[in-house]
Design a protein around this motif. Structure first.
Motif, PDB file in Angstrom:
ATOM      1  N   THR A 309      33.237  51.756  39.633  1.00 50.53           N
ATOM      2  CA  THR A 309      34.692  51.821  39.565  1.00 50.53           C
ATOM      3  C   THR A 309      35.113  52.718  38.406  1.00 50.53           C
ATOM      4  OG1 THR A 309      34.715  49.803  38.221  1.00 50.53           O
ATOM      5  CG2 THR A 309      34.979  49.546  40.605  1.00 50.53           C
ATOM      6  N   TYR A 310      36.406  52.900  38.259  1.00 51.58           N
ATOM      7  CA  TYR A 310      36.969  53.829  37.287  1.00 51.58           C
ATOM      8  C   TYR A 310      36.351  53.617  35.901  1.00 51.58           C
ATOM      9  CZ  TYR A 310      40.599  56.604  34.980  1.00 51.58           C
ATOM     10  OH  TYR A 310      41.280  57.553  34.260  1.00 51.58           O
ATOM     11  N   PRO A 311      35.732  54.660  35.313  1.00 49.40           N
ATOM     12  CA  PRO A 311      34.959  54.457  34.084  1.00 49.40           C
ATOM     13  C   PRO A 311      35.771  54.400  32.794  1.00 49.40           C
ATOM     14  CG  PRO A 311      34.772  56.728  34.802  1.00 49.40           C
ATOM     15  CD  PRO A 311      35.576  56.023  35.852  1.00 49.40           C
ATOM     16  N   ARG A 312      36.981  54.949  32.799  1.00 47.38           N
ATOM     17  CA  ARG A 312      37.756  54.982  31.550  1.00 47.38           C
ATOM     18  C   ARG A 312      38.478  53.654  31.346  1.00 47.38           C
ATOM     19  NH1 ARG A 312      38.807  60.998  30.504  1.00 47.38           N
ATOM     20  NH2 ARG A 312      37.539  61.986  32.103  1.00 47.38           N
ATOM     21  N   ALA A 313      37.722  52.595  31.535  1.00 44.28           N
ATOM     22  CA  ALA A 313      38.285  51.242  31.538  1.00 44.28           C
ATOM     23  C   ALA A 313      38.634  50.798  30.126  1.00 44.28           C
ATOM     24  CB  ALA A 313      37.297  50.274  32.168  1.00 44.28           C
ATOM     25  N   GLU A 314      39.691  49.986  30.034  1.00 44.19           N
ATOM     26  CA  GLU A 314      40.130  49.480  28.733  1.00 44.19           C
ATOM     27  C   GLU A 314      40.040  47.962  28.661  1.00 44.19           C
ATOM     28  OE1 GLU A 314      44.525  50.006  28.426  1.00 44.19           O
ATOM     29  OE2 GLU A 314      44.274  50.936  30.388  1.00 44.19           O
ATOM     30  N   ALA A 315      39.439  47.330  29.663  1.00 47.24           N
ATOM     31  CA  ALA A 315      39.303  45.874  29.670  1.00 47.24           C
ATOM     32  C   ALA A 315      37.891  45.506  30.089  1.00 47.24           C
ATOM     33  CB  ALA A 315      40.311  45.244  30.633  1.00 47.24           C
ATOM     34  N   ARG A 316      37.475  44.292  29.703  1.00 44.53           N
ATOM     35  CA  ARG A 316      36.133  43.816  30.043  1.00 44.53           C
ATOM     36  C   ARG A 316      36.196  42.642  31.022  1.00 44.53           C
ATOM     37  NH1 ARG A 316      32.357  44.022  24.718  1.00 44.53           N
ATOM     38  NH2 ARG A 316      30.825  44.058  26.399  1.00 44.53           N
ATOM     39  N   TYR A 317      37.281  42.623  31.799  1.00 42.69           N
ATOM     40  CA  TYR A 317      37.495  41.568  32.783  1.00 42.69           C
ATOM     41  C   TYR A 317      37.731  42.175  34.157  1.00 42.69           C
ATOM     42  CZ  TYR A 317      38.346  38.567  28.714  1.00 42.69           C
ATOM     43  OH  TYR A 317      38.227  37.879  27.536  1.00 42.69           O
ATOM     44  N   LEU A 318      37.594  41.336  35.197  1.00 44.99           N
ATOM     45  CA  LEU A 318      37.953  41.684  36.558  1.00 44.99           C
ATOM     46  C   LEU A 318      39.116  40.813  37.005  1.00 44.99           C
ATOM     47  CD1 LEU A 318      34.401  41.960  38.191  1.00 44.99           C
ATOM     48  CD2 LEU A 318      35.871  43.841  37.432  1.00 44.99           C
ATOM     49  N   ALA A 319      39.868  41.312  37.977  1.00 46.12           N
ATOM     50  CA  ALA A 319      40.951  40.514  38.541  1.00 46.12           C
ATOM     51  C   ALA A 319      40.359  39.361  39.348  1.00 46.12           C
ATOM     52  CB  ALA A 319      41.825  41.386  39.435  1.00 46.12           C
ATOM     53  N   GLU A 320      41.111  38.279  39.442  1.00 46.50           N
ATOM     54  CA  GLU A 320      40.590  37.098  40.136  1.00 46.50           C
ATOM     55  C   GLU A 320      40.403  37.333  41.635  1.00 46.50           C
ATOM     56  OE1 GLU A 320      42.910  33.676  38.934  1.00 46.50           O
ATOM     57  OE2 GLU A 320      42.782  34.299  36.833  1.00 46.50           O
ATOM     58  N   ASN A 321      41.156  38.293  42.217  1.00 48.32           N
ATOM     59  CA  ASN A 321      40.931  38.571  43.641  1.00 48.32           C
ATOM     60  C   ASN A 321      39.617  39.311  43.892  1.00 48.32           C
ATOM     61  OD1 ASN A 321      41.469  41.225  42.913  1.00 48.32           O
ATOM     62  ND2 ASN A 321      43.477  41.305  43.899  1.00 48.32           N
ATOM     63  N   GLN A 322      38.989  39.798  42.823  1.00 46.96           N
ATOM     64  CA  GLN A 322      37.691  40.461  42.974  1.00 46.96           C
ATOM     65  C   GLN A 322      36.541  39.456  43.075  1.00 46.96           C
ATOM     66  OE1 GLN A 322      38.775  43.319  39.613  1.00 46.96           O
ATOM     67  NE2 GLN A 322      37.481  44.638  40.852  1.00 46.96           N
ATOM     68  N   ILE A 323      36.858  38.186  42.945  1.00 42.81           N
ATOM     69  CA  ILE A 323      35.837  37.157  43.185  1.00 42.81           C
ATOM     70  C   ILE A 323      35.329  37.254  44.616  1.00 42.81           C
ATOM     71  CG2 ILE A 323      35.471  34.652  43.361  1.00 42.81           C
ATOM     72  CD1 ILE A 323      37.487  34.352  41.036  1.00 42.81           C
ATOM     73  N   ASP A 324      36.197  37.698  45.517  1.00 40.12           N
ATOM     74  CA  ASP A 324      35.807  37.833  46.923  1.00 40.12           C
ATOM     75  C   ASP A 324      34.720  38.885  47.126  1.00 40.12           C
ATOM     76  OD1 ASP A 324      37.732  35.945  47.506  1.00 40.12           O
ATOM     77  OD2 ASP A 324      39.251  37.422  48.079  1.00 40.12           O
ATOM     78  N   ASP A 325      34.558  39.803  46.159  1.00 35.83           N
ATOM     79  CA  ASP A 325      33.566  40.873  46.289  1.00 35.83           C
ATOM     80  C   ASP A 325      32.176  40.451  45.837  1.00 35.83           C
ATOM     81  OD1 ASP A 325      35.687  42.466  47.053  1.00 35.83           O
ATOM     82  OD2 ASP A 325      35.968  43.343  45.054  1.00 35.83           O
ATOM     83  N   VAL A 326      32.085  39.322  45.131  1.00 42.26           N
ATOM     84  CA  VAL A 326      30.829  38.956  44.465  1.00 42.26           C
ATOM     85  C   VAL A 326      29.674  38.840  45.450  1.00 42.26           C
ATOM     86  CG1 VAL A 326      29.636  37.160  43.147  1.00 42.26           C
ATOM     87  CG2 VAL A 326      31.953  37.850  42.502  1.00 42.26           C
ATOM     88  N   ALA A 327      29.868  38.129  46.538  1.00 45.48           N
ATOM     89  CA  ALA A 327      28.762  37.894  47.484  1.00 45.48           C
ATOM     90  C   ALA A 327      28.222  39.206  48.034  1.00 45.48           C
ATOM     91  CB  ALA A 327      29.234  36.989  48.618  1.00 45.48           C
ATOM     92  N   ASP A 328      29.113  40.145  48.399  1.00 43.53           N
ATOM     93  CA  ASP A 328      28.669  41.418  48.965  1.00 43.53           C
ATOM     94  C   ASP A 328      27.904  42.253  47.934  1.00 43.53           C
ATOM     95  OD1 ASP A 328      29.776  40.820  51.409  1.00 43.53           O
ATOM     96  OD2 ASP A 328      31.646  41.916  51.036  1.00 43.53           O
ATOM     97  N   ILE A 329      28.406  42.284  46.709  1.00 41.28           N
ATOM     98  CA  ILE A 329      27.749  43.092  45.681  1.00 41.28           C
ATOM     99  C   ILE A 329      26.390  42.499  45.318  1.00 41.28           C
ATOM    100  CG2 ILE A 329      27.875  43.905  43.287  1.00 41.28           C
ATOM    101  CD1 ILE A 329      30.890  44.144  43.625  1.00 41.28           C
TER     102      ILE A 329
END
Length: 570
Positions: A309-329
Motif C-alpha cells: 500500500t501507499y508507502p509515504r504513510a504517517e500512521a502505524r495503524y490500519l482502519a477497522e474495516n481492513q480486518i476483513d482483509d486479514v484472512a486473504d492476506i
C-alpha cells in the motif's frame, strides 16, 4: 440528441496514467499525467519589483503568491495538454496521490486556469486494477478534500514567505561585507541541521568517565550462575576503592536469594509507517532514507508490482474495516516458501490504540500503515518474480510485520534474582545489591514471523535476560565466588544515521523546552513529513552542510559554522 459528457482524469505521474488505462480502458475519459508540480510560485520580484534587491524585509504580498507555469523538462508540454483538455471537458477527476502534495498538484492546476466544472476525487492506496476500479466506483466530491488543499497551500505560501525572507535577512546581516555566498534558511532543513550539529557538539564536549561494576559467580545446590552489582546511572560507582570493598565483602559470602518468577506476554510491534521503515532499513541494511523510499515506491506503483500500500504513510495503524482483509492476506502469505512454516489458523485481531486496527488512531491521518496489498494476493508469485533483490528484502520485511501483527503474543517466564551483600569496609555504601535475570520462552508467538531476521539491536537489549538459570526457590541460600571488578567507561551519545535522524525529525518536540510549542510540535508529528524528510537530508548534503561518515550523518565545517552563526544571532 444529448452530447456525451467529456471527462478529464489528471494523474500525478505517468505510471498512474498507464495503470488507469490498463484497469479502466478509455471508457472513463481522457487520462493525462502531470509530472509532479507543473506550476511554481512566482518569485518575489515577479510580485513586487522592489524585492529584486535583497534586503531585510518580509516578502509577504497583499494576497497569495500567484502560480506560474514550470519551465523545466517536459513540464510545459504536460501542462499545455491538460490546459487544452480543460477547455473542452465537463468534468475533472483528480487521481493524484492521496496526500497533501497530491491534492495540491491536481487542484492547483484547476485553480490556476479557473476551472469551474464538476470535480471529483479518486482515492486509492494501491494501483492494481482492483484498487483503481474500486476507487472509481466510489468517487468523492473534490470539495471534501478542500481542507487538505488549503493546508498544502498554507505550507507552500509560508515556506515561500518565511524561508526567502529569513534567507535574505541572514545573508545580509550575518555575512561579512565583501563575502560572497548565501545563508539558506528553511523551515525544516535549518532545524534538521541544528539537530545534527547539537549532537556533534555534545559528542565533542563529552568527557569520558570511568565507573565500575562487580560481578560474581553464585553457587546454589543445582548449579552456578552470574550475578552483577550494577547501580543505575545516577548511582554508578566512580571510586575504585568502593568497588574493591564490595569484592572483599562478596568473597565467599553466603546469603538468601530473593527469587521472583513472572509469566509475561509481549505483543507484536506496531506496523510500519515510512519513518519506522526507513529507520529499520537503515539499521539493518545501511540503506539511506531516500533509497528506502525509492524501493518502497517501486513496490507500490512499479509496473506489474503494486505489492504494498501507499508507502509515504504517517500512521502505524490500519482502519477497522481492513480486518476483513486479514484472512486473504494471511492465506496468500503463508503459501509463500518463506512463510510456509507459520501456522496462523486463527489470526489475532488487536483493536484500539494499543493494537493494530484503530479508526480513532487514524483520525486526521491521510494514510494508514504500510502493508501488503490485499488486491494482488491471487498472483503473488508472478509479481514477486519481477522484483530485484532489494525489493524482495523490503517486501519480505513488510510481510513479516503484517503477519506478526496478527499472530499471538510472545510468552515467556522471567526470573529475577537478587541478593543483598553487607559492605562493612565502605562508609559510602552500607550494602550492595547483586542481581541476575533469566528469561525462558514459553510460546514464540509473533517472533516466529521474524525468526533470525530480528535486528541485532533488539537482541542486545535482551542480553541480560538470556542467561540460563538453574531451578531456584525463594529464600534459597547461595554462595558468591570469584567476585571481580569490571572497569567501564561512559559513552557519548551516538551519532545519527539517516534512519535515526528521520526519527529525530519526527520527534523534534523532544528538543523543545516550552510546553506550548512542545505540544504543538508533537501534534504536528515533528518537522517535515514522511514524504519530504528524505529529500531534506539529500538537500542538506547537496549544499555541503551535512555529509556521510560511514553509516553516520555529520555536519561539515560549513554546516557547523552556519549553525553557530545562527545560534549566536538569536
Amino acid at each position: 440528441m444529448v452530447a456525451a459528457m467529456t471527462r478529464l482524469i489528471i494523474t500525478e505521474k505517468t505510471s498512474q496514467a498507464r495503470d488507469l488505462r490498463a484497469a479502466l480502458g478509455d471508457r472513463i475519459g481522457q487520462i493525462l499525467p502531470a509530472e509532479g508540480h507543473l506550476l511554481r510560485l512566482a518569485e518575489p520580484h515577479e510580485v513586487e519589483s522592489s524585492w529584486k534587491n535583497w534586503a531585510s524585509v518580509l516578502l509577504k504580498p497583499k494576497g497569495l503568491y500567484p502560480t506560474k507555469p514550470a519551465t523545466q523538462g517536459n513540464k510545459p508540454a504536460k501542462l499545455k495538454a491538460i490546459a487544452t483538455a480543460l477547455k473542452k471537458c465537463d468534468e475533472v477527476i483528480l487521481a493524484t496521490d492521496c496526500d497533501r502534495e497530491g491534492q495540491l498538484i491536481g487542484q492547483q492546476i484547476l485553480e490556476h486556469y479557473g476551472y469551474r466544472g464538476r470535480v471529483r476525487r479518486a482515492l486509492f492506496t494501491a494501483q492494481d486494477p482492483k484498487s483503481l476500479r474500486q476507487a472509481f466506483d466510489k468517487l468523492k466530491p473534490n470539495r471534501e478534500l478542500h481542507p487538505l488543499y488549503e493546508a498544502a497551500v498554507a505550507r507552500q505560501q509560508s515556506d515561500q514567505i518565511f524561508n526567502l525572507s529569513l534567507t535574505r535577512t541572514a545573508t545580509r546581516t550575518l555575512l561579512a561585507p565583501g563575502v560572497k555566498g548565501v545563508i539558506g534558511i528553511g523551515r525544516v532543513k535549518t532545524p534538521t541541521l541544528a539537530i545534527v550539529c547539537l549532537r556533534e557538539l555534545e559528542i565533542r564536549d563529552f568527557k569520558v568517565e570511568d565507573y565500575f561494576e562487580v560481578v560474581a559467580n553464585a553457587k546454589v545446590a543445582d548449579g552456578t550462575f552470574v550475578m552483577r552489582h550494577a547501580p543505575p546511572v545516577k548511582a554508578r560507582i566512580k571510586d575504585r576503592s568502593v568497588a574493591d570493598a564490595i569484592v572483599k565483602a562478596a568473597t565467599k559470602f553466603t546469603g538468601p536469594l530473593a527469587v521472583k518468577v513472572e509469566d509475561r506476554r509481549q505483543a507484536p510491534p506496531k506496523l510500519f509507517d515510512l519513518p519506522s521503515l526507513q529507520k529499520t532499513c537503515g539499521q539493518r541494511w545501511g540503506w539511506s532514507a531516500e533509497k528506502t523510499l525509492a524501493i518502497a515506491q517501486e513496490l507500490y506503483d512499479g509496473s506489474g508490482k503494486q505489492l504494498i500500500t501507499y508507502p509515504r504513510a504517517e500512521a502505524r495503524y490500519l482502519a477497522e474495516n481492513q480486518i476483513d482483509d486479514v484472512a486473504d492476506i494471511v492465506s496468500a502469505m503463508t503459501r509463500l516458501r518463506g512463510f510456509a512454516h507459520l501456522t496462523i489458523d486463527k489470526p489475532v485481531i488487536r483493536r484500539g490504540k494499543a493494537g493494530h486496527f484503530s479508526d480513532k488512531a487514524l483520525e486526521g491521518v491521510s494514510h494508514h500503515a504500510v502493508v501488503p496489498n490485499v488486491n494482488v494476493m491471487g498472483e503473488l508469485e508472478k509479481r514477486i518474480a519481477r522484483l530485484s533483490d532489494d525489493e524482495k528484502r523490503l517486501f519480505a520485511l513488510v510481510c513479516r510485520s503484517y503477519l506478526a501483527a496478527v499472530m499471538p503474543d510472545f510468552e515467556y517466564r522471567q526470573t529475577t534474582i537478587s541478593m543483598r551483600v553487607p559492605v562493612p569496609d565502605s562508609p559510602a555504601l552500607n550494602a550492595a545489591d547483586f542481581r541476575a535475570v533469566g528469561r525462558m520462552p514459553l510460546k514464540p508467538g509473533w517472533k516466529e514471523a521474524f525468526g533470525s531476521a530480528e535486528t541485532e539491536t533488539s537482541k542486545s537489549k535482551e542480553k541480560e535476560a538470556e542467561q540460563t538459570l538453574p531451578q531456584l526457590a525463594d529464600g534459597e541460600m547461595a554462595t558468591l565466588n570469584r567476585p571481580r571488578v569490571q572497569s567501564k567507561k561512559t559513552q557519548p551519545p551516538p551519532r545519527y544515521n539517516e534512519g535515526t535522524l528521520i526519527d529525530a525529525m519526527q520527534n523534534a518536540w523532544r528538543f523543545i523546552d516550552d510546553d506550548v510549542l512542545r505540544d504543538r510540535l508533537k501534534e504536528a508529528k515533528g518537522i517535515g513529513t514522511p514524504a519530504t524528510r528524505a529529500g531534506i537530508l539529500t538537500g542538506l548534503k547537496r549544499q555541503n552542510l551535512l555529509t556521510a561518515k560511514g553509516k553516520h550523518i555529520v555536519p561539515t565545517p560549513a554546516g557547523l559554522q552556519l549553525f553557530e552563526m545562527l545560534r549566536a544571532a538569536v
